[in-house]
Write a protein that holds these residues in place. Structure first.
Motif, short mmCIF file in Angstrom:
data_model
loop_
_atom_site.label_atom_id
_atom_site.label_comp_id
_atom_site.label_asym_id
_atom_site.label_seq_id
_atom_site.Cartn_x
_atom_site.Cartn_y
_atom_site.Cartn_z
N HIS A 183 0.84 -1.21 0.00
CA HIS A 183 0.00 0.00 0.00
C HIS A 183 0.87 1.26 0.00
CE1 HIS A 183 -3.59 2.45 1.19
NE2 HIS A 183 -2.63 3.22 1.68
N GLU A 230 0.89 4.05 -2.96
CA GLU A 230 0.49 5.42 -2.63
C GLU A 230 1.64 6.40 -2.86
OE1 GLU A 230 -1.31 8.06 1.10
OE2 GLU A 230 -1.26 5.85 1.23
N SER A 283 -4.59 7.64 -1.21
CA SER A 283 -4.77 6.55 -0.25
C SER A 283 -5.86 5.59 -0.71
CB SER A 283 -5.11 7.11 1.13
OG SER A 283 -4.05 7.89 1.63
N VAL A 290 -7.28 1.03 7.22
CA VAL A 290 -7.38 1.99 6.12
C VAL A 290 -8.77 2.61 6.08
CG1 VAL A 290 -7.32 2.24 3.61
CG2 VAL A 290 -5.62 0.83 4.75
N VAL A 308 -9.06 6.58 5.86
CA VAL A 308 -9.49 7.17 4.60
C VAL A 308 -10.98 7.48 4.67
CG1 VAL A 308 -9.66 6.84 2.10
CG2 VAL A 308 -7.71 5.88 3.36
#
Length: 329
Positions: free
Chosen positions: A58, A62, A78, A136, A140
């Motif tokens: 990730h 990103e 993200s 996440v 996010v």
């Protein structure tokens, strides 16, 4: 003395085909080891390695998006990184889960306490991914929704029990693997929500058609595997669990009852998402669209499978404007 004994793990070796067993070691029980158990079993270590790998993937994606914003044109790096990791992870879970369901599930003679290495590996990976997805989703804003947070929290707990205690590994193959078939296409649905210009008919007709195709495939797979097949497997799961609880000295009673209750909630959640998909299908097939213009239809997406880019509100406004113009004329 000094050896931690988890009855379901011992039970699984006594009632399963020895040829399908793999010595995991590291917990003082698997494979008949007499050494004291360590703080983390090999399964725990593998799960943490999976989690580390997923988080690193990730961060790499990103970082690439943030370094090259003009190339990736992402308004939420993200979220875009999460979708990339989601696609790869769910593709592996679905592919491996379907293979296990077709070729290895029959090796598990005891569907409640039985052990199979591949099923355990699938539960370890799913536990890691659901934990990552939960974190996440909290950070996010685009992903911060109540149904997602509840789903990921419960699934993380169930996956941990599944691999750590070897509890319901047989059913873990379906719920952590086979049911994720539709999730591969969900990643594309969410991707085109992140990049709406890519699905614009006038700008990218090929991608527009691909977007429509993936939405249709996702809807069909979700309804087939999560609305129709899911309850069938759940009924078998309930029958086996109740039979075990009614037997002599069942193990992990609290965990097993919690899993039964969680299955009710998760099944209702599948039905809820299924109704959203059916509403979108109905809108796609039967809604009046003669006033809708391509430039006035930005899309009306729901998280789990909007398949129509029509916008009845814009159609209503356009109709009203035309009528008003006729009266003024």
């Amino acid at each position: 003395p000094g050896v931690e004994v988890r009855r379901p793990r011992c039970h699984s070796y006594e009632n399963s085909d020895p040829g399908s067993m793999v010595n995991l070691g590291g917990n003082g029980v698997d494979g008949g080891s007499s050494e004291p158990s360590s703080l983390l079993s090999d399964s725990d270590k593998r799960m943490l390695l999976f989690l580390l790998g997923i988080c690193c993937a990730h961060l790499v994606v990103e970082g690439f998006i943030r370094i090259l914003p003009n190339l990736t044109i992402s308004k939420d790096p993200s979220f875009a990184a999460h979708q990339a990791v989601f696609l790869v992870s769910m593709s592996w879970c679905a592919t491996y889960g379907c293979w296990l369901w077709a070729n290895r599930a029959s090796e598990i003679k005891d569907r409640v306490y039985g052990y199979q290495y591949g099923a355990c590996l699938l539960a370890e990976f799913n536990c890691a991914f659901q934990g990552y997805d939960l974190a996440v989703s909290i950070v996010v804003k685009t992903l911060r929704k109540a149904d997602r947070l509840a789903h990921h929290t419960i699934t993380t707990i169930l996956a941990f029990w599944c691999y750590h205690y070897h509890l319901l590994l047989y059913y873990g193959i379906f719920f952590f693997g086979v049911s994720e078939v539709s999730s591969m296409f969900l990643a594309f649905v969410e991707f085109f929500k992140e990049f709406p210009k890519l699905r614009d008919l006038s700008l990218n007709p090929c991608l527009h058609q691909f977007n429509e195709l993936t939405r249709m495939i996702f809807a069909g797979l979700f309804l087939s595997f999560r609305v129709v097949y899911w309850p069938y497997v759940s009924m078998q799961f309930w029958a086996d669990s109740i039979d075990t609880l009614g037997g002599e000295n069942p193990a992990l009673i609290v965990e097993l009852i919690f899993t039964l209750m969680a299955n009710i909630g998760l099944t209702l959640l599948q039905f809820f998402w299924g109704t959203l998909i059916l509403k979108q299908i109905h809108k796609k097939l039967f809604s009046q669209r003669k006033f809708v213009r391509a430039t006035d239809a930005p899309g009306n997406d729901c998280e789990y499978g909007a398949i129509s880019n029509g916008d009845e509100m814009s159609a209503t406004k356009l109709s009203f404007t035309e009528k008003k113009g006729n009266l003024n004329g």
